[in-house]
Design a protein around this motif. Sequence first.
Motif, PDB file in Angstrom:
ATOM      1  N   VAL A  30       0.835  -1.205   0.000  1.00  0.00           N
ATOM      2  CA  VAL A  30       0.000   0.000   0.000  1.00  0.00           C
ATOM      3  C   VAL A  30       0.871   1.257   0.000  1.00  0.00           C
ATOM      4  O   VAL A  30       0.562   2.250  -0.678  1.00  0.00           O
ATOM      5  CB  VAL A  30      -0.959  -0.012   1.204  1.00  0.00           C
ATOM      6  CG1 VAL A  30      -1.789   1.275   1.237  1.00  0.00           C
ATOM      7  CG2 VAL A  30      -1.885  -1.217   1.148  1.00  0.00           C
ATOM      8  N   GLY A  34       0.956   4.051  -2.798  1.00  0.00           N
ATOM      9  CA  GLY A  34       0.677   5.449  -2.480  1.00  0.00           C
ATOM     10  C   GLY A  34       1.708   6.390  -3.074  1.00  0.00           C
ATOM     11  O   GLY A  34       1.372   7.455  -3.605  1.00  0.00           O
ATOM     12  N   VAL A 169      -6.600   4.572  -7.588  1.00  0.00           N
ATOM     13  CA  VAL A 169      -6.492   6.031  -7.730  1.00  0.00           C
ATOM     14  C   VAL A 169      -7.142   6.541  -9.014  1.00  0.00           C
ATOM     15  O   VAL A 169      -8.018   7.417  -8.957  1.00  0.00           O
ATOM     16  CB  VAL A 169      -5.019   6.479  -7.625  1.00  0.00           C
ATOM     17  CG1 VAL A 169      -4.882   7.969  -7.910  1.00  0.00           C
ATOM     18  CG2 VAL A 169      -4.487   6.159  -6.241  1.00  0.00           C
ATOM     19  N   PHE A 196      -2.421  15.078   0.288  1.00  0.00           N
ATOM     20  CA  PHE A 196      -1.981  13.722  -0.015  1.00  0.00           C
ATOM     21  C   PHE A 196      -0.460  13.610   0.116  1.00  0.00           C
ATOM     22  O   PHE A 196       0.077  12.649   0.675  1.00  0.00           O
ATOM     23  CB  PHE A 196      -2.435  13.330  -1.422  1.00  0.00           C
ATOM     24  CG  PHE A 196      -2.115  11.911  -1.821  1.00  0.00           C
ATOM     25  CD1 PHE A 196      -2.168  10.872  -0.902  1.00  0.00           C
ATOM     26  CD2 PHE A 196      -1.762  11.614  -3.123  1.00  0.00           C
ATOM     27  CE1 PHE A 196      -1.874   9.573  -1.266  1.00  0.00           C
ATOM     28  CE2 PHE A 196      -1.465  10.311  -3.509  1.00  0.00           C
ATOM     29  CZ  PHE A 196      -1.518   9.291  -2.576  1.00  0.00           C
ATOM     30  N   MET A 200       1.731  11.193   2.842  1.00  0.00           N
ATOM     31  CA  MET A 200       2.773  10.257   2.444  1.00  0.00           C
ATOM     32  C   MET A 200       4.107  10.607   3.092  1.00  0.00           C
ATOM     33  O   MET A 200       4.901   9.715   3.435  1.00  0.00           O
ATOM     34  CB  MET A 200       2.921  10.239   0.919  1.00  0.00           C
ATOM     35  CG  MET A 200       1.730   9.666   0.166  1.00  0.00           C
ATOM     36  SD  MET A 200       1.218   8.018   0.735  1.00  0.00           S
ATOM     37  CE  MET A 200       2.730   7.073   0.566  1.00  0.00           C
ATOM     38  N   TRP A 203       3.907   9.319   6.738  1.00  0.00           N
ATOM     39  CA  TRP A 203       3.899   7.856   6.768  1.00  0.00           C
ATOM     40  C   TRP A 203       5.287   7.284   6.492  1.00  0.00           C
ATOM     41  O   TRP A 203       5.789   6.433   7.235  1.00  0.00           O
ATOM     42  CB  TRP A 203       2.886   7.357   5.747  1.00  0.00           C
ATOM     43  CG  TRP A 203       2.615   5.877   5.782  1.00  0.00           C
ATOM     44  CD1 TRP A 203       3.049   4.973   6.716  1.00  0.00           C
ATOM     45  CD2 TRP A 203       1.838   5.136   4.836  1.00  0.00           C
ATOM     46  NE1 TRP A 203       2.589   3.712   6.406  1.00  0.00           N
ATOM     47  CE2 TRP A 203       1.853   3.785   5.257  1.00  0.00           C
ATOM     48  CE3 TRP A 203       1.147   5.488   3.680  1.00  0.00           C
ATOM     49  CZ2 TRP A 203       1.184   2.786   4.559  1.00  0.00           C
ATOM     50  CZ3 TRP A 203       0.477   4.495   2.976  1.00  0.00           C
ATOM     51  CH2 TRP A 203       0.497   3.154   3.414  1.00  0.00           C
TER      52      TRP A 203
END
Length: 422
Positions: A30, A34, A169, A196, A200, A203
């Motif tokens: 994932v 991303g 997406v 977004f 990211m 993360w």
Amino acid sequence: MADTEPTAIPPSGVLPVAKRPVPGRSELVVMIAGLMALNAFGIDIMLPALNEIAHAVGLTAPGMESDNRQQMIIFSYVLGFGAPQIIWGPVSDRFGRRGPLFVALVGYSITALACIVMRDFMALLIMRFLQGVFASGGRLVAVSVVRDLFAGRQMARFMSLVMTIFMVVPILAPGIGQIVLLVAPWEAIFVVLAAFGIVMLIWTWYRLPETLPEDARQPLNLGAALGAYEQIIKSRVTFGYMCASGVIFGALFSFIASSEQIFREVFGQKETFALWFAGVAGTLACANFLNSRIVEKVGMRRISHTALLVFTIMSAILAVVTHFTTDNLYVFFPIFALCFGCFGLMGSNFSALAMEPLGKIAGTASAALGFATTTVSSLIAMAIANQYNGTTVPIMLGFVSLGVISLVIILITEKGKLFSSR
């Protein structure tokens, strides 16, 4: 060439080169999806708003038919995304994956916010170009991390899983853009893009370890970079599949750039454009998932070569049918969706085949592949999309031409032998 064994993630989840645990396979899939989705999101969420943005920057007046120049809002971003990967590659091979990634994510978010205040068409294109430059860093690092950890069919399978998630997406992005336009002006779309990028950044900062060990890093100098690119050119498989990818993905970008015009003007589907686009993208997602399930048994070459042949034949059928009849949504959509789905059986396999011989310079190899599949393909796509004349015939003829050229390139690369089980 026989498939090499993957550099597998140990059961403990800790790579020998990492100072922190590597995320589990599901989270890693994932996360990589991303990072790669930064590019797709930056393109597809814009599609419903292209006509409004064209009005806002003075390209067209309200009520006017679209101007093909509005496609440059997409192509300027794609051009920015492509060429800088040649720089991002050697940088990531020298300094590792994390540092360049964080620079890219910060730049992506800042340029997204800067687009909000642009009211001059050329100024907007420049800022979109810069946003593409930073998005390319995220994509480059994502692919390089995968190659650091996997090789051969294992890499193709992992990338197919990534692409399956990634393809959510383009399925959802136009719909998200449409929803944003219902409740806010087009500028809010860029706020979503910036958010977004920030998500990211947070993360990966906390969860993604460094995957390139110090002793595997390459010196950052012109001679080393030219030497790495020389290896790429000398590798028949890498260079051949890189060229084939650059050509065939021109078809994908030409449709994306002209899709809003096609569904709004040819088929009268302005309000439901996002749904039709999602349907087309959905076939691509299904094809990616199918590839992840069968690639280790069937083989990358056999799958991708078959898909390319089917793509070319179905594109030719649709071009002929439309030329001798007329554009009909219910004829166009199922045949075109099948053509588009073929990208799911070509993309990850072409990428894995190109990257496989060059594991020690994965960042540079990924950069060259990214350049071919974006800069080269976008230049080809611009020429095709600009032929849009109120019908789908020019686009489909472009698909046929690119399919034939890609097939010839692969025939040369494979010395006339197609459909190998390797």
